[in-house]
Design a protein around this motif. Structure first.
Motif, PDB file in Angstrom:
ATOM      1  N   VAL A 103      -9.311  -2.722   0.666  1.00  0.00           N
ATOM      2  CA  VAL A 103      -9.557  -3.724  -0.370  1.00  0.00           C
ATOM      3  C   VAL A 103     -10.436  -4.804   0.250  1.00  0.00           C
ATOM      4  CG1 VAL A 103      -8.515  -5.361  -1.977  1.00  0.00           C
ATOM      5  CG2 VAL A 103      -7.318  -3.239  -1.397  1.00  0.00           C
TER       6      VAL A 103
ATOM      7  N   VAL B  25       0.836  -1.194   0.000  1.00  0.00           N
ATOM      8  CA  VAL B  25       0.000   0.000   0.000  1.00  0.00           C
ATOM      9  C   VAL B  25       0.869   1.242   0.000  1.00  0.00           C
ATOM     10  CG1 VAL B  25      -1.891  -1.166   1.216  1.00  0.00           C
ATOM     11  CG2 VAL B  25      -0.188   0.094   2.519  1.00  0.00           C
TER      12      VAL B  25
ATOM     13  N   SER C 276      -7.514   3.349   0.628  1.00  0.00           N
ATOM     14  CA  SER C 276      -8.624   2.641  -0.015  1.00  0.00           C
ATOM     15  C   SER C 276      -8.630   1.182   0.422  1.00  0.00           C
ATOM     16  CB  SER C 276      -8.502   2.718  -1.544  1.00  0.00           C
ATOM     17  OG  SER C 276      -8.466   4.062  -1.974  1.00  0.00           O
TER      18      SER C 276
ATOM     19  N   ASP D  11      -3.519  -1.905  -8.402  1.00  0.00           N
ATOM     20  CA  ASP D  11      -4.700  -1.047  -8.227  1.00  0.00           C
ATOM     21  C   ASP D  11      -5.900  -1.876  -7.784  1.00  0.00           C
ATOM     22  OD1 ASP D  11      -3.744   1.546  -8.716  1.00  0.00           O
ATOM     23  OD2 ASP D  11      -3.686   1.179 -10.868  1.00  0.00           O
ATOM     24  N   ALA D  12      -5.670  -2.699  -6.773  1.00  0.00           N
ATOM     25  CA  ALA D  12      -6.718  -3.614  -6.311  1.00  0.00           C
ATOM     26  C   ALA D  12      -7.927  -2.868  -5.774  1.00  0.00           C
ATOM     27  CB  ALA D  12      -6.151  -4.539  -5.227  1.00  0.00           C
ATOM     28  N   GLN D  13      -7.750  -1.636  -5.340  1.00  0.00           N
ATOM     29  CA  GLN D  13      -8.889  -0.878  -4.817  1.00  0.00           C
ATOM     30  C   GLN D  13      -9.944  -0.623  -5.886  1.00  0.00           C
ATOM     31  OE1 GLN D  13      -5.911   0.548  -5.328  1.00  0.00           O
ATOM     32  NE2 GLN D  13      -6.306   2.233  -6.729  1.00  0.00           N
TER      33      GLN D  13
ATOM     34  N   ALA E 243      -2.362  -1.452  -3.664  1.00  0.00           N
ATOM     35  CA  ALA E 243      -3.560  -0.630  -3.488  1.00  0.00           C
ATOM     36  C   ALA E 243      -3.168   0.698  -2.860  1.00  0.00           C
ATOM     37  CB  ALA E 243      -4.581  -1.337  -2.596  1.00  0.00           C
TER      38      ALA E 243
END
Length: 964
Positions: A197, A56, A195, A161-163, A191
């Motif tokens: 996840v 992160v 944000s 960009d898993a969010q 992420a």
């Protein structure tokens, strides 16, 4: 997997060579991240025991660069790398990120067992989806596929960009991630720091990227082609605040501006003003749009407006052309070519391009894309919605159809988003409210209570329709009942039911049914009284009989129990013709202590319907408890595995705690007391004991059983004493009473006989004629333990009178089960065996040794069959003292196995394959194989074919149906 149409999630992701990142051999050096890079390299090392890491950091911190570097390291070490990139626009397309991950391995998908393969194909829209998706099977399929790939080479899954990934994909990936221990599979996620996840926000190792220190920031600037100096350098360092992307882009902006003659090396760049870093970066990118050719600007806007997967779905799009339109954008550092396509250099570039354009230009881009995607109805619907400046009934209807397709494939978050947008575009307020209520009902299955309540509140703001308002309240209450906010949720449901009691009694009763579930969880007597009062105001219509019985049974089962029992035959007949009611009927039977009837109904429900819904239903843990009570502990843990996995995926703390208490109880009975205490601790940590008395009591009972198993009777008594209040009343009106006999057993050994006797007698008086046959047996056992030795025998004999055969409900021919004629199978075998052992011990102490041998033999055989190791040892010691030959039987070989290994061995003995066992227990075939490999030497066998004789032979001789 590649040719698909229609439905969110039916996406065609970018080819592996189209992923963003520097070309091989052109990687820029990574500065100031040595420790972070070392941690990532350790994680992707094949020898690592860390299967998961979440990286992160703020925008521009370098997450993608570090993930790319880790992926290259893994590939160099022989790993197969599977990747996905989240994007804001694709968050509405169910399973789109999962499809990106699995698209490069279609052969592995096809090699899955049929049920798993079909579940994935439904998820990706390759086949028509069933009415109710099996989300657990999708998760099992992902786990099995990754495990199978790992058989050939290590596997690394990288999700950047898993969010922005769709929720359905995150649920499936998190399901697999929680079960990767021992697998040659690693999962890395990147992420934004602010944000969360979903699915990866609990107990996940996190590596946080902070700002670069001054030395590293200066080194990074030194590596730029035109390294800034003087006041320009100081200004860049100050504004960038250690953010690598900001350092790079502010330097690039200064270079471009100086090249244009705006200022020279001795003057400052223009101040960015007091804007957040992300906004400053977007402004930098937006400034580069000035002066670009019109064709380039149009192409950039189309690229920004589309999903990243639209380019593959529309081969005629401008992003596939090789004309000169892209060259100016490439020179400006906005895009880069990636083989057959073009990608933005960073998500902020896309944001800058899109938001700098006028509203009319954005609308035109979305209309153009909708036309190009006319054969992709779901993407087309979203582009049409983006082009709508005002409500539009046709587009709203398109989105509603999109939601239906997403829901059928298990994309509940995507479906709820589509319905929410459809509501925004609906011309009429009533239609809008209806769609918002549907959105709330669909969002329930995501476990996101805040979102459900937001949608319900929006619906209430657009309508005065009492039915819709009640439905909105019911949907929020349905999910909230599975959380830990019982006082608040009960008040909301009860207040709504009271308001509607006069005008809409059917809706009020439906709300009251939900309130009754909350009352069960909380155990608050004031809530029982409120339920009674509201129920008394509702008309007693025949069509309402089912729900009225549900409300009374769940909220107050031991008041007028005979009346409630008399309704069971009629309810059973109704459930025969409505399979979805079987589970509710089974729950009512269990609450009324009719365990054999409940188990029979649960078995039939699972066989006919499989309960494939994505949420743990209210009181869904009843099935697991019923199986525990009837001695089917392996089956109980299977149900718990499913219930707990779904609860964990949806973040429902109370449901997770319920599953943990069942697990803790079985572990304690089996003698794995350390694991039992850990699971009970998990449960207690998830709830407030005053809000969730049911969980608190079940956890205390499990802790008491664990202490008793260890021979720590004072500790056992202390735990079980807390199941009752200071003055001896039950803490929970249903969960406390079954602890009476165990409380008495611990009290005798801890010297607390008098206090325990007072509690037992108070409970007996409170229950009076409404006590179930089971509770009468437990009270009799408790009285036998606590009585003077000369007076104990009648109590033990009364406890051993068969409560099932004496029960008028179960004597009804409609409900009769031939298996109940055998007392070994009839009802509560563990409780019966405990009473037999107590009686045998009493008889031996009275020197009636010959009489003690029969109950001792039966108790020992039952404990062995159940795998209750501590009680087996106690019964064996007593049997030896009674002069019985108690040479170890073959099933005792299981004593050296863990509870999960015993479960796996039992299923393997029944002939299930590793894959089938994995599907039952939500494990990968590799994990199953590993457990079997470690178990065989402990059992003294070398082949799977020997399991049936070792395990099932003796159990069948003892009258056992099998481990499940």
């Amino acid at each position: 997997m590649d040719k698909r149409t229609g439905g969110p999630g039916t996406v065609t992701g970018p080819e592996p060579d189209a992923e963003p990142g520097p070309e091989p051999g052109t990687e820029e050096p990574i500065v100031g991240r040595d420790a972070e890079l070392a941690r990532l390299f350790r994680t992707v090392d094949p020898a690592s025991s860390d299967p998961l890491l979440l990286l992160v950091g703020e925008v521009g911190a370098g997450k993608s660069t570090l993930l790319d570097s880790a992926a290259r390291r893994a590939e160099a070490n022989g790993a197969r790398v599977l990747r996905a990139h989240g994007s804001e626009s694709e968050s509405t397309l169910a399973f789109s990120a999962l499809h990106q991950v699995l698209r490069p391995v279609p052969a592995a998908v096809e090699a899955l067992p049929e049920r798993q393969r079909t579940a994935l194909r439904h998820a990706f829209g390759a086949e028509p989806a069933p009415a109710e998706p099996d989300l657990m099977m999708i998760g099992t399929a992902v786990l099995g596929l990754l495990s199978a790939l790992g058989d050939r080479q290590p596997v690394l899954v990288v999700v950047d960009d898993a969010q922005w990934c769709d929720r359905a994909s995150l649920d499936a990936l998190s399901f697999a991630a929680r079960r990767l221990a021992g697998e040659p599979v690693t999962m890395l996620l990147g992420a934004r720091a602010d944000s969360p996840v979903p699915g990866f926000d609990r107990h996940v190792p996190v590596l946080a990227l902070g700002p670069l220190d001054d030395a590293a920031a200066n080194r990074l600037l030194d590596l730029r082609p035109e390294s800034p100096t003087g006041r320009t350098r100081a200004r860049i360092l100050d504004q960038a605040a250690g953010n690598p992307l900001a350092l790079t882009e502010l330097t690039r902006a200064a270079t471009l501006t100086r090249a244009a003659g705006a200022y020279d090396a001795t003057t400052e760049p223009p101040a960015a003003g007091p804007l957040p870093l992300t906004d400053r970066l977007e402004r930098i990118f937006a400034a580069r749009l000035d002066g670009l050719p019109a064709a380039t600007t149009r192409a950039l806007l189309l690229l920004a407006a589309m999903d990243t997967v639209d380019s593959a779905a529309v081969p005629a799009g401008p992003w596939h052309t090789e004309d000169d339109a892209w060259l100016p954008a490439e020179r400006a550092g906005l895009v880069r070519r990636t083989g057959r396509g073009v990608r933005f250099r960073h998500p902020l570039v896309r944001s800058a391009v899109y938001h700098t354009a006028s509203f009319d230009a954005r609308r035109a881009a979305h209309r153009a894309l909708a036309e190009l995607l006319r054969h992709e109805p779901d993407r087309r619907a979203w582009h049409l919605a983006a082009a709508c400046p005002r409500p539009d009934a046709a587009v709203s209807a398109e989105l509603e159809r999109t939601a239906d397709r997403a829901r059928r494939r298990g994309g509940y978050a995507a479906a709820a988003k589509a319905l929410h947008r459809a509501a925004e575009l609906a011309p009429g307020r009533e239609d809008s409210a209806r769609l918002l209520v549907r959105a709330a009902a669909t969002a329930v299955f995501t476990g996101d209570l805040a979102w459900v309540e937001e949608l319900a509140a929006a619906a209430r703001g657009r309508t005065d329709d009492a039915a819709l308002l009640a439905e909105a309240t019911a949907q929020a209450g349905r999910l909230a009942a599975l959380t830990v906010r019982h006082t608040t949720v009960f008040a909301r449901l009860a207040d709504a039911a009271e308001r509607l009691a006069g005008e809409r009694p059917a809706t009020a009763l439906d709300l009251l049914a939900g309130a009754a579930v909350v009352r069960f969880y909380s155990g608050q007597d004031a809530q029982r009284d409120r339920v009674r009062e509201i129920l008394g105001r509702l008309p007693e219509e025949a069509s309402h009989a089912w729900l009225r019985t549900w409300v009374r049974t769940v909220s107050d089962p031991f008041t007028d129990r005979a009346v409630l029992l008399s309704a069971l035959p009629r309810l059973a007949a109704e459930a025969e013709h409505r399979p979805e009611r079987l589970t509710a009927f089974a729950i009512m039977a269990w609450v009324l202590d009719e365990t054999p009837l409940a188990v029979r109904a649960f078995d039939e429900a699972f066989g006919r319907w499989e309960l494939r819904g994505p949420l743990p239903e209210g009181l869904g843990g009843a099935a697991a408890w019923a199986y525990v009570e009837q001695g089917r502990w392996g089956r109980a843990r299977e149900v718990c595995a499913r219930f707990g996995a779904v609860a964990a995926a949806t973040g429902l703390d109370h449901a997770m705690a319920c599953a943990a208490t069942v697990d803790a109880t079985v572990l304690a009975y089996q003698g794995d007391t350390a694991a039992a205490r850990a699971r009970a601790g998990d449960a207690l940590a998830l709830v407030d004991p005053l809000q969730s008395r049911s969980v608190s009591v079940y956890a205390r009972r499990a802790l008491g059983a664990a202490a008793a198993a260890d021979g720590a009777y004072e500790a056992a008594y202390d735990h079980l004493r807390r199941v009752f209040t200071a003055d001896g009343a039950p803490v929970h009106y249903h969960a406390s009473y079954p602890a009476l006999a165990d409380l008495a057993a611990a009290a005798v050994r801890a010297g607390r006989r008098e206090e325990a006797a007072a509690i037992v007698e108070r409970s007996a008086r409170a229950l009076a004629e409404d006590a179930s046959p089971r509770l009468r047996a437990l009270i009799s056992r408790a009285r036998g333990l606590l009585a003077d030795p000369e007076e104990a025998e009648p109590h033990f004999r009364a406890a051993l009178a068969d409560p099932v055969l004496a029960d008028p409900v179960l004597a009804d021919p409609m409900l009769a089960d031939p298996a109940l004629a055998d007392p070994m199978l009839a009802h509560w075998p563990f409780e019966r065996a405990q009473t037999l052992l107590d009686l045998a011990e009493w008889l031996r102490r009275r020197r009636r040794i010959a009489e003690a041998r029969a109950p001792l033999t039966e108790a020992l055989e039952t404990f062995r069959r159940l795998g209750a190791r501590p009680w087996t040892e106690r019964a064996r010691a007593e049997a030896r003292a009674a002069g019985l030959d108690v040479a170890d039987a073959a099933p005792d070989a299981l004593a050296g196995l863990s509870p999960q290994q015993r479960q796996i061995i039992g299923l393997a003995a029944r002939g299930l394959t590793n894959r089938e066992i994995g599907e039952r227990l939500f494990l990968s075939p590799r994990t199953v194989s590993s457990h079997l490999y470690r178990s065989f030497p402990k059992l003294g066998i070398t082949a799977r074919s020997q399991l049936r004789d070792l395990i099932e032979g003796p159990l069948t001789a003892a009258g056992h149906h099998g481990p499940g």
